[in-house]
Design a protein around this motif. Structure first.
Motif, PDB file in Angstrom:
ATOM      1  N   ALA A   1       0.824  -1.219   0.000  1.00  0.00           N
ATOM      2  CA  ALA A   1       0.000   0.000   0.000  1.00  0.00           C
ATOM      3  C   ALA A   1       0.854   1.263   0.000  1.00  0.00           C
ATOM      4  O   ALA A   1       0.324   2.361  -0.056  1.00  0.00           O
ATOM      5  CB  ALA A   1      -0.929   0.003   1.204  1.00  0.00           C
ATOM      6  N   SER A   2       2.173   1.096   0.069  1.00  0.00           N
ATOM      7  CA  SER A   2       3.056   2.266   0.004  1.00  0.00           C
ATOM      8  C   SER A   2       3.276   2.611  -1.468  1.00  0.00           C
ATOM      9  O   SER A   2       2.793   1.924  -2.358  1.00  0.00           O
ATOM     10  CB  SER A   2       4.394   1.963   0.688  1.00  0.00           C
ATOM     11  OG  SER A   2       5.204   1.182  -0.158  1.00  0.00           O
ATOM     12  N   CYS A   3       4.048   3.685  -1.697  1.00  0.00           N
ATOM     13  CA  CYS A   3       4.173   4.132  -3.087  1.00  0.00           C
ATOM     14  C   CYS A   3       5.398   3.529  -3.780  1.00  0.00           C
ATOM     15  O   CYS A   3       5.760   3.970  -4.865  1.00  0.00           O
ATOM     16  CB  CYS A   3       4.212   5.647  -3.149  1.00  0.00           C
ATOM     17  SG  CYS A   3       5.558   6.357  -2.227  1.00  0.00           S
TER      18      CYS A   3
ATOM     19  N   LEU B   1      -7.147   0.972  -3.123  1.00  0.00           N
ATOM     20  CA  LEU B   1      -5.699   1.223  -3.099  1.00  0.00           C
ATOM     21  C   LEU B   1      -4.969   0.523  -4.251  1.00  0.00           C
ATOM     22  O   LEU B   1      -3.751   0.572  -4.339  1.00  0.00           O
ATOM     23  CB  LEU B   1      -5.112   0.740  -1.766  1.00  0.00           C
ATOM     24  CG  LEU B   1      -5.300   1.673  -0.577  1.00  0.00           C
ATOM     25  CD1 LEU B   1      -4.977   0.955   0.723  1.00  0.00           C
ATOM     26  CD2 LEU B   1      -4.424   2.910  -0.715  1.00  0.00           C
ATOM     27  N   GLY B   2      -5.733  -0.151  -5.095  1.00  0.00           N
ATOM     28  CA  GLY B   2      -5.110  -0.858  -6.218  1.00  0.00           C
ATOM     29  C   GLY B   2      -4.357  -2.098  -5.795  1.00  0.00           C
ATOM     30  O   GLY B   2      -3.454  -2.562  -6.486  1.00  0.00           O
TER      31      GLY B   2
ATOM     32  N   ASP C   1      -0.027   3.722  -8.613  1.00  0.00           N
ATOM     33  CA  ASP C   1       1.116   4.366  -7.940  1.00  0.00           C
ATOM     34  C   ASP C   1       0.765   5.780  -7.498  1.00  0.00           C
ATOM     35  O   ASP C   1       1.145   6.220  -6.415  1.00  0.00           O
ATOM     36  CB  ASP C   1       2.335   4.403  -8.878  1.00  0.00           C
ATOM     37  CG  ASP C   1       2.945   3.023  -9.053  1.00  0.00           C
ATOM     38  OD1 ASP C   1       2.632   2.135  -8.240  1.00  0.00           O
ATOM     39  OD2 ASP C   1       3.731   2.839 -10.002  1.00  0.00           O
TER      40      ASP C   1
ATOM     41  N   ARG D   1      -1.555   5.555  -4.426  1.00  0.00           N
ATOM     42  CA  ARG D   1      -0.857   5.170  -3.198  1.00  0.00           C
ATOM     43  C   ARG D   1       0.075   6.287  -2.698  1.00  0.00           C
ATOM     44  O   ARG D   1       0.295   6.434  -1.506  1.00  0.00           O
ATOM     45  CB  ARG D   1      -0.082   3.868  -3.409  1.00  0.00           C
ATOM     46  CG  ARG D   1      -1.002   2.651  -3.497  1.00  0.00           C
ATOM     47  CD  ARG D   1      -0.207   1.368  -3.634  1.00  0.00           C
ATOM     48  NE  ARG D   1       0.424   1.242  -4.931  1.00  0.00           N
ATOM     49  CZ  ARG D   1      -0.133   0.687  -6.001  1.00  0.00           C
ATOM     50  NH1 ARG D   1      -1.344   0.183  -5.927  1.00  0.00           N
ATOM     51  NH2 ARG D   1       0.515   0.604  -7.150  1.00  0.00           N
ATOM     52  N   PHE D   2       0.618   7.060  -3.636  1.00  0.00           N
ATOM     53  CA  PHE D   2       1.503   8.161  -3.242  1.00  0.00           C
ATOM     54  C   PHE D   2       0.750   9.204  -2.416  1.00  0.00           C
ATOM     55  O   PHE D   2       1.319   9.851  -1.541  1.00  0.00           O
ATOM     56  CB  PHE D   2       2.106   8.811  -4.501  1.00  0.00           C
ATOM     57  CG  PHE D   2       3.103   9.885  -4.199  1.00  0.00           C
ATOM     58  CD1 PHE D   2       4.352   9.564  -3.700  1.00  0.00           C
ATOM     59  CD2 PHE D   2       2.792  11.227  -4.397  1.00  0.00           C
ATOM     60  CE1 PHE D   2       5.279  10.553  -3.404  1.00  0.00           C
ATOM     61  CE2 PHE D   2       3.713  12.214  -4.104  1.00  0.00           C
ATOM     62  CZ  PHE D   2       4.960  11.879  -3.610  1.00  0.00           C
TER      63      PHE D   2
END
Lengths: 244, 311
Positions: free
Chosen positions: A89-91, B52-53, B74, B77-78
């Motif tokens: 769930a992080s980037c 959140l994909g 991406d 989530r960023f």
């Protein structure tokens, strides 16, 4: 991407060396390993430790052993400890995460192998040099460094690929065991080959140039490693990593 | 920039024969606190994963902060922070390292990162214990740290799956205040799932009720109470005789009467006049001290929705 890879590797090593929450606890295992392979073994082998070509086979095998002890945990361990989902769930990008997981296993296995070689060289020189520097021949040294790196990448690529879809660390370890068994089976059939074939193969190996053999082995590993990493990348789909 | 923080259209997700999320259409305005309510296994966590994909939808689509969750995961989530079903903390690492990892992943410059980590750990009362490995901590402390982690990179949208689970009442109340402040002062959208309906009622501008993947109701807690709950009249006094109770129960606008000794709760149909019930009671010899007209609370509305869905 490089910064992300570095961050995940930083986290991996922090976790690796903080077993049971203490740096000392995690480091003791590594020190025991270095003591066994970097000090005890050279002392037992004597000056032959730098002269025997058998050493090359040993140093090629060692990184696989080291890498396979950590790869099962890469994804399956995070899944088991319920940290994988938060990480996903992080980037961080898919590629950075995969490269970091493979990279940290390689750095661990290959780095420890090199550390063992260096400690081993110091040990044999301190114990047996008698004024002469005992050193691995440059070609052998180069061969050891190259092959051990390729073997480390092989172990990491294989282990991480298996760990990607394993529900638990134990399942990943079992699958890795089965895969290695399948890989090793051909070696067990060697003694069953006709005597004439064995003699011809032995003659071929003994007459061949060591550099040529090393190059061929390295090339084979390079192809296998590339294929493995590409396969791992194709299997790494963030949206398919949550198994439940 | 879209005014919707979250927008889904017919979002569905199947796991084999099981449809975990079924045709979910939602619109959540930026800067609001949205509560997603439902029993265990209703599809709340799967919805967060889809948004959140982290899962691919089987059907439908979703946009979060204007980005498509499937093709621009991406970007989503960023801009989001997430506390999922499990706190996701690395238990062998210290509290400081856990936040450091998060800060590095979001590329927060070092000086800013260190300041922000200190600010959050101090705010949640964890600064003194920052060098302890998280594995040694209580569940409540871990939960606080996990909530702090979601806010580290100042996200525009925060997903919180049961954020007050494991917190003591004081810490839970403080967190509720923080979340409300996040939305009102900083314009952060908060998407939270909770089983604590009082919490949802206090905190959320809008709530959605989901069961077996289907959205049963959507609106403000007041709207939900109005449309699904039964109005109540609470009467305190003495002399609630059986005769008085029978008279009440015989009235067509009365749904149910409970209590009796000093306190009576009369459930009525919407629009019922309280005065006629009070005069009926006084006429039957009851001495009334206090009359309180109340709405059904969110919990009743929630249970009533689930009951209706089961029929």
């Amino acid at each position: 991407m490089i910064a992300d890879v570095g961050t995940i590797m930083w986290k991996e090593f922090k976790e690796l060396f903080h077993q049971r929450g203490r740096f000392r606890g995690g480091s003791i295992g590594v020190l025991i390993f270095v003591f066994g392979f970097g000090i005890l073994m050279p002392l037992q082998t004597g000056p032959g430790w730098v002269e025997s070509p058998i050493g090359l086979v040993f140093w090629a095998w060692l990184p696989y052993l080291l890498v396979s002890s950590v790869t099962a945990d890469t994804f399956a361990g995070e899944r088991e400890r319920h940290t994988l989902e938060t990480m996903l769930a992080s980037c961080i990008s898919d590629r950075a995460l995969l490269v970091a997981k493979i990279g940290s296993a390689v750095v661990y296995g290959w780095g420890l192998t090199i550390a063992n070689i260096l400690v081993g060289l110091v040990t044999v020189n301190v114990a047996f040099s008698e004024g002469n520097l005992l050193m691995l021949p440059p070609a052998t040294m180069l061969g050891i460094l190259g092959i051990s790196l390729l073997v480390a990448v092989f172990g990491a690529g294989l282990g991480v690929t298996i760990s990607l879809r394993a529900a638990t660390v134990r399942q990943a370890q079992q699958t890795m065991g089965i895969v290695m068994f399948v890989v090793v089976i051909p070696l067990f059939t060697l003694p069953m080959l006709p005597e004439e074939w064995k003699a011809r193969a032995f003659q071929l190996v003994t007459n061949a140039d060591l550099a040529a053999i090393l190059t061929a082995v390295a090339a084979a590993f390079f192809v296998i490693d590339t294929a493995l990493v590409l396969f791992a990348m194709s299997r790494f789909k963030r949206a398919r990593l949550i198994l439940d | 920039m879209s005014t919707w923080a979250i927008r889904t259209l017919g979002l569905s997700r199947d796991f084999g024969a099981l449809r975990a999320v079924d045709d979910l259409s939602l619109e959540i305005t930026q800067g609001t606190v949205f509560g997603f309510l439902g029993p265990n296994g209703a599809g709340k966590t799967t919805t967060i994963r889809l948004l959140l994909g982290l899962l691919e939808p089987s059907d439908g689509r979703a946009q979060v902060l204007g980005y498509d969750v499937q093709t621009q995961g991406d970007e989503v989530r960023f801009r989001c922070g997430a506390l999922l079903e499990h706190n996701g903390l690395y238990e062998r690492l210290t509290a400081l390292d856990n936040l450091e990892l998060c800060g590095r992943l979001w590329h927060i410059p070092r000086a800013e990162r260190q300041g922000r980590i200190q600010e959050l750990l101090t705010h949640f009362g964890l600064w003194e214990r920052r060098k302890e490995t998280v594995g040694q901590w209580s569940r409540g402390m871990k939960q606080k740290l996990a909530v702090a982690r979601t806010q580290l990179h100042r996200p525009s949208l925060v997903f919180l799956d049961e954020p007050t689970a494991g917190l003591d009442p004081v810490a839970a109340a403080a967190l509720r205040e923080d979340l409300a402040a996040l939305a009102t002062r900083e314009g952060v959208t908060v998407f939270l799932t909770t089983h604590n309906l009082t919490e949802a009622e206090r905190l959320c501008q809008r709530v959605g009720v989901i069961r077996q993947g289907r959205l049963l109701a959507l609106g403000s807690p007041n709207e939900l109470r109005r449309t699904t709950g039964t109005p109540k009249v609470e009467v305190t006094g003495t002399g609630f005789s059986q005769h008085a109770l029978d008279l009440l129960r015989a009235r067509p606008e009365v749904v149910n009467v409970t209590g009796g000794d000093g306190r009576l709760v009369i459930e009525t149909h919407p629009g019922t006049e309280t005065a006629s019930l009070v005069s009926l009671l006084t006429g039957a010899g009851t001495r009334i001290e206090e009359v309180h007209k109340g709405k059904a609370d969110l919990e009743e509305a929630f249970l009533s929705l689930l009951e209706e869905a089961e029929k």
